[in-house]
Design an enzyme around this catalytic site. Structure first.
Site, PDB file in Angstrom:
ATOM      1  N   ARG A 223       1.393  -0.598   7.915  1.00 50.41           N
ATOM      2  CA  ARG A 223       1.478   0.827   7.585  1.00 50.41           C
ATOM      3  C   ARG A 223       1.603   1.638   8.878  1.00 50.41           C
ATOM      4  O   ARG A 223       1.050   1.265   9.925  1.00 50.41           O
ATOM      5  CB  ARG A 223       0.203   1.237   6.839  1.00 50.41           C
ATOM      6  CG  ARG A 223       0.108   2.681   6.372  1.00 50.41           C
ATOM      7  CD  ARG A 223       1.086   3.010   5.299  1.00 50.41           C
ATOM      8  NE  ARG A 223       0.706   4.241   4.577  1.00 50.41           N
ATOM      9  CZ  ARG A 223       1.572   5.014   3.933  1.00 50.41           C
ATOM     10  NH1 ARG A 223       2.856   4.709   3.904  1.00 50.41           N
ATOM     11  NH2 ARG A 223       1.150   6.085   3.287  1.00 50.41           N
TER      12      ARG A 223
ATOM     13  N   THR B  81      10.703   4.289  -1.716  1.00 49.35           N
ATOM     14  CA  THR B  81      10.042   3.082  -1.256  1.00 49.35           C
ATOM     15  C   THR B  81      10.875   1.959  -1.844  1.00 49.35           C
ATOM     16  O   THR B  81      11.737   2.212  -2.676  1.00 49.35           O
ATOM     17  CB  THR B  81       8.591   3.110  -1.793  1.00 49.35           C
ATOM     18  OG1 THR B  81       7.940   4.245  -1.250  1.00 49.35           O
ATOM     19  CG2 THR B  81       7.794   1.881  -1.496  1.00 49.35           C
TER      20      THR B  81
ATOM     21  N   ASN C 133       8.841   6.912   2.843  1.00 45.72           N
ATOM     22  CA  ASN C 133       8.335   8.050   2.079  1.00 45.72           C
ATOM     23  C   ASN C 133       9.449   8.688   1.263  1.00 45.72           C
ATOM     24  O   ASN C 133       9.999   8.025   0.390  1.00 45.72           O
ATOM     25  CB  ASN C 133       7.612   9.065   2.962  1.00 45.72           C
ATOM     26  CG  ASN C 133       6.634   9.922   2.150  1.00 45.72           C
ATOM     27  OD1 ASN C 133       6.071   9.473   1.162  1.00 45.72           O
ATOM     28  ND2 ASN C 133       6.433  11.147   2.554  1.00 45.72           N
TER      29      ASN C 133
ATOM     30  N   SER D 107      -1.864   4.976   0.906  1.00 45.77           N
ATOM     31  CA  SER D 107      -0.600   4.677   0.226  1.00 45.77           C
ATOM     32  C   SER D 107      -0.885   4.180  -1.183  1.00 45.77           C
ATOM     33  O   SER D 107      -1.935   3.587  -1.448  1.00 45.77           O
ATOM     34  CB  SER D 107       0.168   3.605   0.989  1.00 45.77           C
ATOM     35  OG  SER D 107       1.290   3.158   0.260  1.00 45.77           O
TER      36      SER D 107
ATOM     37  N   GLY E 221       6.202   6.245  -5.532  1.00 44.45           N
ATOM     38  CA  GLY E 221       5.188   7.208  -5.111  1.00 44.45           C
ATOM     39  C   GLY E 221       3.894   7.024  -5.875  1.00 44.45           C
ATOM     40  O   GLY E 221       3.410   5.911  -6.078  1.00 44.45           O
TER      41      GLY E 221
END
Length: 552
Positions: free
Chosen positions: A89, A362, A382, A433, A454
């Site tokens: 990440r 994503t 994102n 996330s 998302g």
């Protein structure tokens, strides 16, 4: 669970059930990425090698959704059962501050956290590729990255979805001359037949292939990134890049009836929320409930899981979280006690922080090799094309994952998710996330799944898990099931077109739920079913987009 119309099922990209394959199964969001993975399996690589190849290829051919300027989560289960989780990440740069996106009036300025270099966290995916290859791959990084380097050098023709997203993000891409030169055609969104060539990206991938992690996080690439970001108004240092490391974490484990669940730990909120929802629902015989009551109970479980997501979760290196409590059956029983079967709960009646938004662009892929090694990976930049910013000479399109932090406690992000102090901005911190790569086992059956989307990722994986738990061994059923979603705040049940039937809608509204149909079908689940005893595999790619699922 409600299925989509038959016409949708006809378009499903899925493999037939195959006797023990020679190479394995791959389901990804792009045919060229799936092909890259099989090239590496055919060269003697395993699922980890293929995961590196698929990730890098997606960075080239699906830049709308992921890239080496973004981040990734890799959930891995090796032959024999050993499981690991590679957290790649993004991290906030050392210049980041708690209120960096607030205006003079104290309110978040969304433009700052979405577009341009100030929106970008320090990329994690390149370190993830290195770590996955070293930890469990057979082939070297240079071989695994070779398909992506070839695609970037020779180019390819983007699909219709890519071209549409370029149009949507034209302003952000045009604001960065290097990005505009790559993704626009004389300043305008390209038409069908446009060939996307990314020679700077190919050179950056070659440096990574030759030198490993230093090939991205120091030397020429690091210099290009830092100089480009800072010249355009950002504030990165060479140390921000040099100090970045992918982190190996322990995956979360749970059980729902006869299904063993292996899923993502924080800084993913998805695994915790998935297990909370499943633990709540385990107290009901869902298969004996009528369709409306069943969906009502699932929505109420989602509501409570997302409430806890907003209240408790953040970067485990910065925040102490009550994970044992959140994953316990006793805690779930307490949450279940507040659910009425005849009436919707008002989110306002539950304590805690409201939940805020997250980016939808994503990607996910699943790999199982012939030996039984498994990778479930979710990657992101994102929102579409991330920040839209590309440091000149690098070919790297940067993420805008800083928007996944809580810019102000209680204020929603791009996905209407609300966060608390646990997900506040801090130097070096990783934003929360919803990415939820997951591996399921039910007796002799294994399911590998995940999706972009998302804040809706968690609810989609939950619905896929419940389908598998009901006895479905067909991944086509998991990826086509109609989707609905509740994330605590706003207090609305969202559903995709055809995601709920007329009787479902009427019944849920009668129970007091507020429903809202979203304007398009959402998600892009990539799934594999595997029978370890026989070696049979089947793969399916979500018909909502044009991915590729194959068994060879």
């Amino acid at each position: 669970m409600q299925r989509l119309l038959t016409i949708v099922l006809v378009t499903l990209v899925a493999s037939p059930l195959a006797a023990a394959p020679k190479l394995g199964a791959i389901a990804s969001a792009h045919p060229l990425a799936t092909e890259a993975g099989f090239e590496i399996l055919a060269a003697g690589g395993n699922a980890c090698d293929a995961a590196v190849a698929v990730s890098a290829a997606l960075a080239v051919v699906e830049p709308v959704s992921s890239g080496i300027g973004g981040g990734a989560f890799y959930l891995i289960q090796l032959k024999g059962g050993k499981a690991l989780f590679v957290d790649a990440r993004e991290r906030a740069p050392q210049s980041a501050s708690r209120d960096m996106y607030l205006g003079e009036d104290g309110k978040p300025v969304r433009e700052k956290s979405l577009n341009g270099p100030l929106a970008a966290g320090i990329p994690g995916e390149p370190a993830g590729l290195v770590q996955v290859g070293k930890r469990c791959g057979r082939l070297g990084l240079a071989r695994n990255l070779s398909p992506a380097i070839r695609l970037a050098t020779e180019g390819f023709e983007p699909d219709e979805f890519h071209l549409q997203m370029v149009g949507m993000r034209q302003k952000a891409l045009a604001a960065a001359p290097a990005a505009a030169a790559v993704f626009l055609d004389q300043g305008q969104p390209p038409k069908a037949g446009f060939r996307l060539v990314q020679k700077d990206l190919a050179a950056t991938l070659q440096r990574l292939a030759r030198q490993g992690q230093p090939g991205f996080y120091s030397g020429d690439t690091a210099r290009l990134l830092v100089e480009g970001v800072n010249a355009a108004g950002g504030a990165w240092t060479l140390s921000d890049l040099a100090d970045y490391r992918a982190v190996e974490r322990t995956p979360l484990r749970g059980r729902y009836h006869e299904v063993e669940v292996l899923t993502a730990p924080p800084p993913s909120s998805g695994g915790v929320a998935l297990l909370t929802a499943l633990n709540i629902l385990e107290g009901y015989a869902l298969n004996l409930r009528d369709p409306v009551t069943r969906k009502h109970l699932i929505v109420e479980a989602m509501r409570r899981a997302y409430r806890d997501r907003a209240e408790y979760l953040g970067d485990p290196d910065y925040v102490a979280m009550p994970l044992a409590m959140l994953g316990s059956k006793d805690y779930a029983a307490g949450l279940r006690a507040g659910i009425r079967t005849d009436q919707a709960t008002s989110s306002a009646s539950l304590p805690g922080a409201p939940s805020g938004p997250e980016g939808t662009d994503t990607t996910h892929f699943s790999v199982v090799d012939a030996a039984g090694n498994i990778v479930s990976a979710t990657l992101s930049v994102n929102i579409p094309f991330g920040s839209g910013f590309m440091p000149p000479g690098s070919g790297v399109l940067l993420n805008d994952e800083m928007d996944d932090f809580s810019a102000k406690s209680g204020s929603p992000n791009a996905y209407k998710l609300i966060g608390s102090h646990a997900n506040a901005i801090a130097p070096g911190k990783r934003p929360l996330s919803s990415m939820t790569p997951t591996i399921l086992r039910r007796g002799d059956a294994v399911a590998v799944l995940g999706t972009p989307g998302g804040s809706r990722i968690i609810s989609m994986v939950l619905l896929g898990t419940l389908s598998f738990a009901q006895g479905s061994d067909d991944p086509a059923e998991w990826v086509t099931t109609g989707r609905y979603h509740h994330q605590f705040s706003p207090d609305v049940v969202e559903y995709e077109p055809q995601g709920l039937g007329a009787d479902d809608i009427a019944g849920l509204e009668k129970l007091g739920h507020t429903l809202q149909q979203v304007n398009r079908r959402y998600g892009n689940m990539q799934a594999i079913a595997w029978q370890p005893r026989t070696g049979q595999m089947q793969a399916a790619s979500d018909p909502r987009r044009k991915g590729s699922a194959q068994v060879r």
